[in-house]
Every structure is written in C-alpha cells, then in structure tokens.
Design an enzyme around this catalytic site. Structure first.
Site, PDB file in Angstrom:
ATOM      1  N   SER A   1      71.652  61.626  31.697  1.00 25.95           N
ATOM      2  CA  SER A   1      72.929  60.863  31.519  1.00 25.95           C
ATOM      3  C   SER A   1      73.923  62.077  31.173  1.00 25.95           C
ATOM      4  O   SER A   1      75.308  61.659  31.138  1.00 25.95           O
ATOM      5  CB  SER A   1      72.696  60.058  30.314  1.00 25.95           C
ATOM      6  OG  SER A   1      72.006  58.567  30.595  1.00 25.95           O
TER       7      SER A   1
ATOM      8  N   ASP B   1      75.589  56.136  35.736  1.00 25.66           N
ATOM      9  CA  ASP B   1      75.415  57.453  35.842  1.00 25.66           C
ATOM     10  C   ASP B   1      74.205  57.808  36.869  1.00 25.66           C
ATOM     11  O   ASP B   1      74.169  58.861  37.425  1.00 25.66           O
ATOM     12  CB  ASP B   1      75.336  58.229  34.529  1.00 25.66           C
ATOM     13  CG  ASP B   1      74.174  57.530  33.602  1.00 25.66           C
ATOM     14  OD1 ASP B   1      73.893  56.345  33.868  1.00 25.66           O
ATOM     15  OD2 ASP B   1      73.979  57.760  32.443  1.00 25.66           O
TER      16      ASP B   1
HETATM   17 ZN   LIG Z   1      67.897  57.343  30.919  1.00 31.13          ZN
END
Ligand SMILES: [Zn+2]
Length: 394
Positions: free
Chosen positions: A104, A328
């Site tokens: 992330s 993401d």
């Molecule tokens: Zn994760």
C-alpha cells in the site's frame, strides 16, 4: 498545415464527446436500475462529456479492492452497487519499482506523486528522496485538503499523501509530518502516535491545537455528535491504534466523509471559490483479504460503496467535482467458485498477501474521460493534475 491538423483533431474530439453524451443505447442500458431512482443516474448526467476543469477531487481508495472483491459485494447486495454506476472505467497496472507485487505504501505513493517506488516507501523516490505529493501541491495552491481512513491516519495509504519516509513503519515520524503540511481536515485512528510518543516528548495534539486545529477523539465525543466549525482546521481520532471493523461497530466512515465534503467546500472559503482535494480510504477491505475472510471483505466494501454513493451525489449536485475510485492492489487472490449461490458464496483465497492483478479505476465528473483506457498507477497522479488544470511538471 500544423494548425489545421490540430483543428481537425479538436473537431473530432468535440464531436466524439457530444455523440457519447447523447448515446441512446447508454440510456436504455441504465434504465430500470433502482439506484437511478435514488438520484444516481450518471450516464445521462449533464456533466458527462463536458470538457472543463475539476475544481474539487474526491479520491476514494478501496485498499485491496480488486474486481472479485467488488463482484462478491455486488452479488451479496442483489447486484446493486454505487460503484457500478460510474460512466467511465479504466485499468491501472499496480506494479512497484522493484518486483511485481506492490504494497500500500508504494501503491499510494504512485498515486500521490506519480513515481513508482519500493514497497514500504512513504512519499519518497527509489533513492529515498522526498517527492511532493498531490495533497501538498493542492495545499500550496490554497485549496482545502482532507483525508478520512478506516485505519490509523499514519497507515501507509493516508501517510503517502502527506509524509516522506523510507519505511511505512515509522508511525511516529509520519505523525510529525502532519505538522508540516497544513491539512485542513482529517479523521482516522492512531491517536497514540500523536500524544503518547516513545521517540520524543512532543504532544502533537497539543501542537495542532496551538496551531488552530480543533481536535476531538472518540473518548470525548461520537463523531455524529460533533458540531464542526468550517473556520478552523479539524482533526478527529477514531481510535488509539487501529479502528475496529465495521462488523464490530465502527460507524464513522460515512459521517466523517460526508461532513468532510461539506467542510472542505466551505472551509476558509464561504463563497466556495478555491476547491478541495479529499482522499477517503476504505482501509480494511485489505485486512479482510489478508485474513482470507470473505465476510470481512464484503462488509467493509459495502460500507465503502455507500460512501462512494454519497460522493457521487455530492458531485452530481456540485457539478465541479471529480470522483475517482480505485484500489492500490488486490489482496488475497480472491475467487468466487462454482457451487456459489446468492445466499452462499463459495469463496477461496490463493494468498494471504497482495497479488499482481490489474486494478480497475472508476471516474465521474469533470475530467473523468481522462481515466478511460489502460495505464500505470503513476498515471493517476498525472491525470488528476490534468483534470484539475494543474501544470504537468513539478
Ligand atoms: Zn495489505
């Protein structure tokens, strides 16, 4: 010769836009959907297809929200999701600068700075040098800025929009970076990294208050009971550490997101001239994926989807707001298997971590058309800036 060629290209572009805005087949396709009755009929919206600047951006990141996660939530919700109402859909490639599977931190840094970096990196380049983020650029332009997350506010995704650190685990350092950019509104967990620090004696809550922030937390008052003054900067801590899952009673995401949109629209700007940038993260969709827990994924995603619906309503009313939704990365290698029914999904996971799957992007509002097609995660930064009419090169 060159000029007439540009003119011709422009005519084709304009004609193309006008045609798609009145596309009859599109009208039929979206008719009869119950969400339209609720006021979300975006395909025929007057804003669609107009070329103009996005004054405001609401950027919603569903952490770990791949297509299967969306599919599962859709099936569980009688095939209805606000996310399915977006008129423009694209795909981004989430690979980081090293390896093929992003975390992330690198994922959000690609969105916030337009540069691929290594996993764990928060707002820094592969050589660990600081990169200015889109939130910081918006703040410098005098726009209002805000973030809401269902993780701590110093967790990788929100951190990557305001902090510059080589490791996502530097939570206390990330908290100090919140003192360096005058973000106007933020809501999330992680209070202890601000006011009970082990690395130093600083009380960042006190420092924020001295700098004119109104700071509240869940100990003192439920978010829903707050009266928010749009004149002061605003921070609210929803937990000392990680907030609890929505299935266990977390209930602030919707309230904090909708209040944030109204706050940022008028903050320090009663005539609503400057615009705002807001990032909202559904953080725990990812945590459900890591836990290989389909119910966790679905409950978090359905809550996030309702916030998407409110962002779309806000944008439809406002007419100058770009709503962008993406993830993401995918988490868990989630699959919906044969033998599944609406009442009983047979879900399996192939991983306890993220996967390299390509990720969909959903856009609505001024500049939405820029997000159609296939591109890198870093292009989201470039496209956001283009949609807002900001110069491309830093
Ligand atoms: Zn994760």
């Amino acid at each position: 010769m060159k000029n007439s060629l540009i003119l011709l290209v422009l005519c084709i572009a304009l004609f193309g836009c006008k045609k798609s805005a009145t596309d009859k087949s599109g009208e039929t396709r979206y008719k009869g959907n119950e969400y339209n009755a609720a006021g979300i009929s975006l395909f025929n919206s007057s804003h669609q297809g107009e070329i103009k600047k996005a004054k405001n951006v609401i950027f919603l990141i569903g952490d770990g929200m791949g297509l299967t996660q969306v599919s599962a939530a859709s099936i569980k919700n009688k095939n209805e999701l606000f996310i399915k109402q977006f008129p423009v859909v694209g795909i981004h490639d989430p690979q980081p600068s090293e390896g093929i599977i992003t975390d992330s931190a690198a994922g959000a840094t690609a969105f916030s700075t337009g540069q691929k970096t290594f996993n764990g990196a928060i707002g820094v380049a592969p050589d660990s040098s600081s990169l200015k983020t889109i939130l910081e650029e918006c703040e410098e332009l005098g726009m209002a800025t805000g973030m809401v997350a269902t993780s701590t506010i110093v967790h990788a995704t929100p951190a990557s929009f305001i902090s510059h650190r080589p490791s996502r685990k530097q939570y206390e350092d990330i908290a100090t970076d919140f003192m360096l950019t005058e973000i106007d509104y933020f809501v999330g967990g992680g209070k202890k990294y601000f006011d009970r620090r082990s690395n130093d004696d600083r009380n960042l809550v006190k420092e924020m208050q001295d700098n004119g922030y109104v700071v509240n937390d869940y100990f003192q008052k439920d978010f829903q009971d707050l009266k928010i003054d749009t004149k002061s900067n605003f921070a609210y801590f929803t937990a000392d550490d990680d907030p609890i899952p929505v299935s266990k009673g977390r209930d602030y995401l919707m309230a904090a997101s909708t209040a944030g949109m109204e706050f940022l629209k008028l903050h320090d700007d009663p005539n609503d001239t400057k615009g705002f940038f807001m990032m909202i993260e559904g953080s725990q969709i990812d945590w459900g994926g890591h836990a290989n827990d389909a119910d966790y994924v679905i409950s978090e995603l359905l809550e996030f989807d309702k916030v998407i619906g409110e962002a779309l309503r806000f944008a439809q009313e406002d007419g100058e707001t770009l709503v962008l939704v993406t993830a993401d990365h995918e988490t868990g290698g989630m699959a919906i298997n044969s033998g599944s029914t609406v009442d009983s999904l047979k879900v399996s996971f192939s991983s306890g971590y993220h996967t390299a799957a390509l990720i969909p992007v959903y856009a609505y509002g001024p500049g939405a058309e820029l997000f159609a097609g296939f591109y890198e995660n870093t292009d989201i930064y470039t496209k956001l800036k283009a949609a807002m009419g900001m110069p491309a090169n830093k």
